[in-house]
Design a protein around this motif. Structure first.
Motif, PDB file in Angstrom:
ATOM      1  N   MET A   1       0.835  -1.192   0.000  1.00 19.24           N
ATOM      2  CA  MET A   1       0.000   0.000   0.000  1.00 19.24           C
ATOM      3  C   MET A   1       0.873   1.246   0.000  1.00 19.24           C
ATOM      4  O   MET A   1       1.823   1.354   0.775  1.00 19.24           O
ATOM      5  N   ASN A   2       0.533   2.196  -0.886  1.00 16.69           N
ATOM      6  CA  ASN A   2       1.294   3.435  -0.948  1.00 16.69           C
ATOM      7  C   ASN A   2       0.552   4.548  -0.207  1.00 16.69           C
ATOM      8  O   ASN A   2      -0.487   4.321   0.418  1.00 16.69           O
ATOM      9  N   LEU A   3       1.082   5.770  -0.307  1.00  9.70           N
ATOM     10  CA  LEU A   3       0.502   6.892   0.414  1.00  9.70           C
ATOM     11  C   LEU A   3      -0.948   7.135  -0.001  1.00  9.70           C
ATOM     12  O   LEU A   3      -1.809   7.397   0.848  1.00  9.70           O
ATOM     13  N   PHE A   4      -1.242   7.048  -1.299  1.00  6.39           N
ATOM     14  CA  PHE A   4      -2.617   7.265  -1.767  1.00  6.39           C
ATOM     15  C   PHE A   4      -3.554   6.211  -1.185  1.00  6.39           C
ATOM     16  O   PHE A   4      -4.655   6.534  -0.717  1.00  6.39           O
ATOM     17  N   MET A  58       7.991   5.017  14.364  1.00  2.00           N
ATOM     18  CA  MET A  58       9.153   4.474  15.064  1.00  2.00           C
ATOM     19  C   MET A  58       9.288   2.968  14.904  1.00  2.00           C
ATOM     20  O   MET A  58      10.402   2.432  14.881  1.00  2.00           O
ATOM     21  N   PHE A  59       8.145   2.269  14.803  1.00  2.00           N
ATOM     22  CA  PHE A  59       8.143   0.810  14.777  1.00  2.00           C
ATOM     23  C   PHE A  59       7.286   0.291  13.625  1.00  2.00           C
ATOM     24  O   PHE A  59       6.321   0.937  13.212  1.00  2.00           O
ATOM     25  N   LYS A  60       7.648  -0.878  13.151  1.00  2.00           N
ATOM     26  CA  LYS A  60       6.835  -1.607  12.188  1.00  2.00           C
ATOM     27  C   LYS A  60       6.474  -2.940  12.834  1.00  2.00           C
ATOM     28  O   LYS A  60       7.300  -3.844  12.918  1.00  2.00           O
ATOM     29  N   VAL A  61       5.238  -3.036  13.338  1.00  3.86           N
ATOM     30  CA  VAL A  61       4.810  -4.225  14.059  1.00  3.86           C
ATOM     31  C   VAL A  61       3.597  -4.827  13.371  1.00  3.86           C
ATOM     32  O   VAL A  61       2.716  -4.115  12.885  1.00  3.86           O
ATOM     33  N   SER A  62       3.561  -6.137  13.322  1.00  4.75           N
ATOM     34  CA  SER A  62       2.488  -6.823  12.597  1.00  4.75           C
ATOM     35  C   SER A  62       1.174  -6.824  13.365  1.00  4.75           C
ATOM     36  O   SER A  62       0.112  -7.015  12.783  1.00  4.75           O
ATOM     37  N   GLY A  63       1.225  -6.602  14.682  1.00  8.55           N
ATOM     38  CA  GLY A  63       0.027  -6.681  15.507  1.00  8.55           C
ATOM     39  C   GLY A  63      -0.774  -5.405  15.576  1.00  8.55           C
ATOM     40  O   GLY A  63      -1.724  -5.318  16.358  1.00  8.55           O
ATOM     41  N   LEU A 203       1.646  -4.360   5.335  1.00 10.64           N
ATOM     42  CA  LEU A 203       1.246  -4.331   3.930  1.00 10.64           C
ATOM     43  C   LEU A 203       1.691  -3.059   3.211  1.00 10.64           C
ATOM     44  O   LEU A 203       1.346  -2.857   2.052  1.00 10.64           O
ATOM     45  N   CYS A 204       2.450  -2.198   3.899  1.00 12.25           N
ATOM     46  CA  CYS A 204       2.803  -0.887   3.345  1.00 12.25           C
ATOM     47  C   CYS A 204       4.191  -0.881   2.712  1.00 12.25           C
ATOM     48  O   CYS A 204       5.093  -1.602   3.145  1.00 12.25           O
ATOM     49  N   GLU A 205       4.341  -0.007   1.696  1.00 11.88           N
ATOM     50  CA  GLU A 205       5.641   0.152   1.055  1.00 11.88           C
ATOM     51  C   GLU A 205       6.631   0.820   1.997  1.00 11.88           C
ATOM     52  O   GLU A 205       7.772   0.399   2.126  1.00 11.88           O
ATOM     53  N   ARG A 209       7.018   6.218   7.095  1.00 18.39           N
ATOM     54  CA  ARG A 209       6.911   7.542   6.482  1.00 18.39           C
ATOM     55  C   ARG A 209       5.489   7.848   6.040  1.00 18.39           C
ATOM     56  O   ARG A 209       4.965   8.937   6.279  1.00 18.39           O
ATOM     57  N   ASP A 210       4.831   6.863   5.399  1.00 18.84           N
ATOM     58  CA  ASP A 210       3.551   7.136   4.753  1.00 18.84           C
ATOM     59  C   ASP A 210       2.361   7.155   5.707  1.00 18.84           C
ATOM     60  O   ASP A 210       1.395   7.897   5.487  1.00 18.84           O
ATOM     61  N   ILE A 211       2.372   6.340   6.759  1.00 23.64           N
ATOM     62  CA  ILE A 211       1.222   6.301   7.670  1.00 23.64           C
ATOM     63  C   ILE A 211       1.001   7.641   8.363  1.00 23.64           C
ATOM     64  O   ILE A 211      -0.141   8.137   8.393  1.00 23.64           O
TER      65      ILE A 211
END
Length: 435
Positions: A1-4, A58-63, A203-205, A209-211
């Protein structure tokens, strides 16, 4: 998923069943000041969500949000937050009541049976959710744009019909300052939803940054839409004609019949339907996961049992005759208290995770970060207090008891020795270690 993709998802999360269900209730509480209540409600929601935004950078967590909470909470408070997720499934009753209201507009004969209509509607969605609706949900989500079109038509047809000077005796700040803040608390239910993008980091690229960007853009766009919506809904007719009415009934006062039909079916009912279909299948999995961690008895690992129990629980407020505003307020009281606690604990994030803070995509001083969370604590407690004020004495006592149990039960469960929480780690670090 991208910014859009993320921005559209966040906007869709905000503009959901809540706005179609509760604006008329808000007008009933504060009159034409609903426009300002929607704007302030959005500001309150943004302040209450700011910790999730920083955590996502800060974090990329699957939960998702559950894991983000676990990063700053003690095991006990993690259980409290998880139990509140379970209780918040009661908001499906809000959707059932709202569906009954809109169907009653389409088929007046059903207006005499709102509880039965709501119960049958929820039963249909629960059956679909249990059977499995992955393909069906994707089709409905593809039509998510219809609710934006529906709201656009509502604003387009109504904005020229607004009596800017007000009708004779038109009440601004109906009920005074206290009721205005009660309306803000009520509207915060319609202003939430952007945090759904926090749950799709995997699921994000470029999620860190984008979220945060998608979150901010979506909030700014939606607050403009909501301000126009409140302006039209509260200004096209006298207070006694629009107060406590759903948007379909208000739209019928100035839109052509065909457009009103599209608004009700393509906008309101489809929006409520997609909201239900996107949450009913997943929430039981969360409850089952809590049972796996030991927070709930083993029987909660049975998917059919959880579905049936959630359905029965949602019937209780429907047949007890709770209004939309009362039910929303009952859920907001404990939710906002727990939000305040989570954000208080979140103030320690820079010290708890200095490396991640240094690499955060949002550049902010520690002092400003803590000030933002302090504001979030204040707005959360204000929302909780004025939500409680919107209830009868019996409902208020019941809500206080429910809130106490939310804090007591996890303590008892932990004392039993049956709780075992699996910790989460940053997915980026896991991937780096694998390389």
């Amino acid at each position: 998923m991208n910014l859009f993709d993320l921005t559209f998802m966040a906007m869709g999360g905000i503009i959901g069943a809540g706005i179609f269900s509760s604006v008329g209730e808000g007008i009933g509480v504060t009159g034409r000041s609903i426009t300002l209540a929607l704007i302030v409600g959005m500001v309150f929601q943004m302040s209450q969500q700011v910790r999730y935004v920083f955590t996502s950078s800060m974090f990329k967590v699957s939960g998702g949000m559950y894991s983000q909470d676990a990063l700053v909470l003690t095991p006990y408070l993690t259980g409290v937050a998880g139990l509140m997720l379970f209780i918040n499934a009661l908001n499906w009753a809000v959707y059932g009541i709202s569906i009954a209201s809109y169907i009653g507009d389409l088929f007046p004969v059903l207006k005499n049976f709102p509880e039965l209509t709501a119960a049958v509607a929820l039963a249909i969605f629960f059956v679909i959710g249990y059977i499995g609706v992955s393909a069906f949900t994707k089709v409905l989500n593809a039509f998510g744009i219809l609710k934006f079109v529906a709201l656009g038509l509502f604003i387009f047809y109504g904005i020229t019909k607004v009596q800017a000077g007000g009708f004779e005796g038109e009440p601004y700040f109906y009920g005074g300052t206290a009721d205005f803040f009660t309306a803000i608390a009520l509207m915060s239910f319609a202003c939430g939803g952007a945090t759904k993008i926090m749950n799709v980091q995997a699921l994000c690229e470029n999620p860190k940054r984008d979220i945060p960007k998608a979150w901010l853009i979506s909030q700014l766009v939606v607050v403009v839409i909501y301000a126009l919506l409140g302006y039209v809904a509260s200004g096209v007719a006298p207070y006694d004609q629009v107060a406590n009415q759903n948007l379909g009934a208000i739209g019928g006062m100035f839109m052509p019949i065909a457009v009103t039909g599209f608004f009700v079916v393509g906008g309101a009912l489809l929006s409520i339907s997609t909201s239900l279909l996107s949450s009913i299948p997943g929430t039981p999995l969360t409850v089952m996961g809590m049972a796996d961690d030991g927070w709930l008895p083993k029987i909660f690992k049975n998917r059919l049992f959880v579905f049936i129990l959630l359905y029965i629980i949602n019937l209780i407020p429907i047949f007890l005759g709770f209004s939309l505003s009362e039910l929303i307020s009952m859920l907001l009281v404990p939710t906002m208290i727990i939000t305040a606690i989570k954000n208080y604990r979140g103030m320690k994030m820079p010290e708890m995770y200095p490396e991640e803070w240094a690499n955060c995509s949002i550049k902010c001083s520690i002092g400003l970060f803590k000030a933002l969370l302090a504001i979030s604590i204040v707005t959360s407690l204000i929302t909780s207090a004025f939500s409680l004020r919107n209830l009868t004495m019996t409902q208020a006592i019941g809500t206080v008891i429910m809130t106490i149990l939310v804090f007591v039960y996890p303590k008892i469960r932990m004392g039993s020795g049956k709780v075992k929480i699996v910790s989460t780690t940053d997915m980026d670090k896991e991937e780096a270690a694998a390389k």
